[in-house]
Design a protein around this motif. Structure first.
Motif, short mmCIF file in Angstrom:
data_model
loop_
_atom_site.label_atom_id
_atom_site.label_comp_id
_atom_site.label_asym_id
_atom_site.label_seq_id
_atom_site.Cartn_x
_atom_site.Cartn_y
_atom_site.Cartn_z
N GLU A 196 -23.23 28.48 -21.13
CA GLU A 196 -22.32 28.02 -22.19
C GLU A 196 -22.54 26.55 -22.53
O GLU A 196 -22.16 26.10 -23.60
N LYS A 197 -23.17 25.79 -21.63
CA LYS A 197 -23.52 24.39 -21.90
C LYS A 197 -25.04 24.24 -21.87
O LYS A 197 -25.57 23.17 -21.52
N LYS A 198 -25.72 25.30 -22.25
CA LYS A 198 -27.20 25.28 -22.33
C LYS A 198 -27.84 24.83 -21.02
O LYS A 198 -28.88 24.18 -21.00
N ALA A 226 -30.63 21.90 -20.65
CA ALA A 226 -30.37 20.86 -21.67
C ALA A 226 -30.30 19.47 -21.07
O ALA A 226 -29.76 18.55 -21.68
N GLY A 227 -30.81 19.31 -19.85
CA GLY A 227 -30.86 17.97 -19.25
C GLY A 227 -29.56 17.61 -18.57
O GLY A 227 -28.69 18.45 -18.31
N ASN A 228 -29.45 16.33 -18.30
CA ASN A 228 -28.25 15.83 -17.61
C ASN A 228 -27.01 16.07 -18.47
O ASN A 228 -27.03 15.88 -19.68
N ASP A 229 -25.92 16.47 -17.83
CA ASP A 229 -24.65 16.58 -18.55
C ASP A 229 -24.26 15.20 -19.06
O ASP A 229 -24.10 14.27 -18.26
N LEU A 230 -24.11 15.07 -20.37
CA LEU A 230 -23.87 13.74 -20.93
C LEU A 230 -22.49 13.19 -20.57
O LEU A 230 -22.30 11.99 -20.53
N VAL A 273 -34.32 15.84 -18.25
CA VAL A 273 -34.80 16.23 -16.92
C VAL A 273 -35.22 17.71 -16.90
O VAL A 273 -35.99 18.12 -16.02
N LEU A 297 -31.15 8.28 -26.78
CA LEU A 297 -29.88 8.14 -26.07
C LEU A 297 -29.63 6.72 -25.60
O LEU A 297 -28.65 6.44 -24.91
N GLU A 304 -37.21 9.19 -16.99
CA GLU A 304 -37.02 9.27 -15.53
C GLU A 304 -38.03 10.25 -14.92
O GLU A 304 -38.87 10.77 -15.63
N PHE A 358 -22.86 12.05 -29.73
CA PHE A 358 -23.14 13.45 -29.37
C PHE A 358 -21.85 14.25 -29.31
O PHE A 358 -21.73 15.32 -29.91
N LYS A 399 -20.16 14.83 -32.51
CA LYS A 399 -21.02 15.64 -33.40
C LYS A 399 -21.36 14.88 -34.69
O LYS A 399 -21.17 15.37 -35.79
C1 LIG Z 1 -31.45 11.93 -15.46
C2 LIG Z 1 -31.53 12.90 -16.59
C3 LIG Z 1 -31.53 12.48 -17.90
C4 LIG Z 1 -31.51 13.45 -19.01
O1 LIG Z 1 -31.67 14.64 -18.83
S1 LIG Z 1 -31.26 12.79 -20.55
C5 LIG Z 1 -31.13 14.18 -21.62
C6 LIG Z 1 -29.69 14.68 -21.74
N1 LIG Z 1 -29.62 15.84 -22.62
C7 LIG Z 1 -29.47 15.76 -23.95
O2 LIG Z 1 -29.47 14.70 -24.55
C8 LIG Z 1 -29.30 17.04 -24.69
C9 LIG Z 1 -27.97 17.06 -25.39
N2 LIG Z 1 -27.77 18.36 -26.06
C10 LIG Z 1 -28.31 18.61 -27.27
O3 LIG Z 1 -28.97 17.82 -27.88
C11 LIG Z 1 -27.99 19.96 -27.84
O4 LIG Z 1 -26.86 20.47 -27.22
C12 LIG Z 1 -29.14 20.96 -27.62
C13 LIG Z 1 -30.34 20.55 -28.50
C14 LIG Z 1 -29.55 21.02 -26.15
C15 LIG Z 1 -28.69 22.38 -28.05
O5 LIG Z 1 -28.17 22.33 -29.34
P1 LIG Z 1 -27.42 23.63 -29.91
O6 LIG Z 1 -28.26 24.83 -29.72
O7 LIG Z 1 -26.95 23.28 -31.31
O8 LIG Z 1 -26.16 23.81 -28.94
P2 LIG Z 1 -24.85 22.87 -28.83
O9 LIG Z 1 -23.76 23.48 -29.65
O10 LIG Z 1 -25.17 21.44 -29.07
O11 LIG Z 1 -24.53 23.03 -27.24
C16 LIG Z 1 -23.76 24.09 -26.73
C17 LIG Z 1 -22.69 23.48 -25.83
O12 LIG Z 1 -23.37 22.84 -24.76
C18 LIG Z 1 -22.97 21.48 -24.69
N3 LIG Z 1 -24.10 20.68 -24.22
C19 LIG Z 1 -25.40 20.83 -24.53
N4 LIG Z 1 -26.14 19.94 -23.91
C20 LIG Z 1 -25.29 19.19 -23.17
C21 LIG Z 1 -25.46 18.09 -22.30
N5 LIG Z 1 -26.68 17.59 -22.03
N6 LIG Z 1 -24.38 17.57 -21.71
C22 LIG Z 1 -23.14 18.07 -21.93
N7 LIG Z 1 -22.93 19.12 -22.76
C23 LIG Z 1 -23.98 19.66 -23.36
C24 LIG Z 1 -22.56 21.11 -26.11
O13 LIG Z 1 -21.69 19.98 -26.10
C25 LIG Z 1 -21.88 22.39 -26.54
O14 LIG Z 1 -20.61 22.39 -25.96
P3 LIG Z 1 -19.33 22.87 -26.84
O15 LIG Z 1 -19.63 24.33 -27.15
O16 LIG Z 1 -18.16 22.70 -25.94
O17 LIG Z 1 -19.30 22.02 -28.08
#
Ligand code: A1D88
Length: 252
Positions: free
Chosen positions: A22-24, A62-66, A104, A130, A135, A241, A244
């Motif tokens: 549900e949070k990818k 989808a990587g780290n929970d933001l 990640v 971001l 990393e 983010f 939105k």
């Molecule tokens: C040390 C590590 C560092 C890292 O990993 S940095 C990278 C961190 N990750 C991100 O920046 C990705 C953030 N997410 C996105 O850009 C998008 O999502 C996606 C492209 C992955 C998917 O987009 P779409 O298919 O349109 O789905 P959606 O409606 O945005 O996501 C479904 C639900 O999942 C939550 N979610 C997705 N990714 C994250 C995340 N990384 N942290 C927290 N929540 C996330 C959303 O918010 C939403 O939630 P709701 O349905 O409640 O609105």
């Protein structure tokens, strides 16, 4: 333990299944800790020969929970413990990737030996977008693996790479139809398990080379990551983010 990480053990293999569709499959600190513990367990036990990492649902990760990043100065600590653990892991690691692999979700793959991806796989390293830095040693490993120009498109522009591009760039081992992805990855793990373990472990160590430069880079990235995480740029990117909307960065 984490509700969102399933650890499945079978025939000498530990499968780490990321299970927060549900949070990818975004990773919280609790999920990282469960993954780090599974790697430590797999490393310590003589009866475990390999680890398979997969994601349940339509996205790999989808990587780290933001939200976790906004949790104060300790935001990201569990992530870096996981990164150190996967970089130092001493047994074969195989990954099965479908859909999105963000942050990640992509950089952990640099530490896997065999990576199988479905045709819909999409790899993204959006750190600059971001307001943070790469990393898991990816600032070193991505240019080394795919060349500076391709790595720059991903790390400086934050452009995604599709499965074909990842296959051409050497980021993945092969593209496999989605309905056979997990079975294919499991079959390759079984093939590894049938190899002479000492020779396999030594070959893997030789392929990885001296870890000193990688470890130093991981620590340098971690230091900069902590700094940038607290920056106004990162705060704006995270707020945008969750609100939105597009982020607005100030040039001063
Ligand atoms: C040390 C590590 C560092 C890292 O990993 S940095 C990278 C961190 N990750 C991100 O920046 C990705 C953030 N997410 C996105 O850009 C998008 O999502 C996606 C492209 C992955 C998917 O987009 P779409 O298919 O349109 O789905 P959606 O409606 O945005 O996501 C479904 C639900 O999942 C939550 N979610 C997705 N990714 C994250 C995340 N990384 N942290 C927290 N929540 C996330 C959303 O918010 C939403 O939630 P709701 O349905 O409640 O609105």
């Amino acid at each position: 333990m984490s509700d969102h990480i399933a650890i499945v053990e079978k025939a000498g293999v530990i499968e780490i299944q990321i299970d927060r569709p549900e949070k990818k499959n975004a990773l919280t600190a609790t999920m990282y800790r469960a993954m780090t513990a599974a790697l430590a367990d797999a490393s310590a036990r003589a009866d475990i020969g390999a680890v398979l990492i997969a994601g349940r649902g339509e996205a790999f990760c989808a990587g780290n929970d933001l939200k976790d990043f906004t949790a104060g100065p300790e935001g990201g600590a569990a992530a870096f413990d996981f990164i150190r653990a996967i970089a130092a892991f001493d047994k074969p690691l195989v990954a099965a990737v479908q859909g999105l692999a963000v942050g990640v979700g992509t950089t952990m793959l640099f530490h896997c030996d065999l990576i199988y991806a479905a045709p819909d796989a999409r790899f993204v390293m959006p750190f600059v977008n971001l307001g943070i830095v790469p990393e898991a040693g990816s600032s070193l490993l991505a240019p080394a693996m795919m060349g500076h120009a391709k790595a720059a498109a991903m790390l400086l522009l934050g452009e995604p790479m599709d499965a074909d591009g990842a296959d051409r760039s050497g980021l993945i081992t092969a593209i496999v139809p989605a309905d056979r992805l997990l079975d294919h990855a499991r079959a390759k793990v079984a093939a590894l398990m049938a190899k002479p373990p000492q020779a396999l472990a030594a070959t893997r160590r030789l392929m990885k080379g001296d870890p000193a430069a990688l470890n130093a880079r991981i620590e340098e990235e971690a230091r900069l990551f902590r700094e940038t995480l607290a920056s106004p740029e990162a705060q704006e990117a995270f707020a945008a983010f969750f609100e939105k909307r597009a982020p607005v960065f100030k040039h001063s």
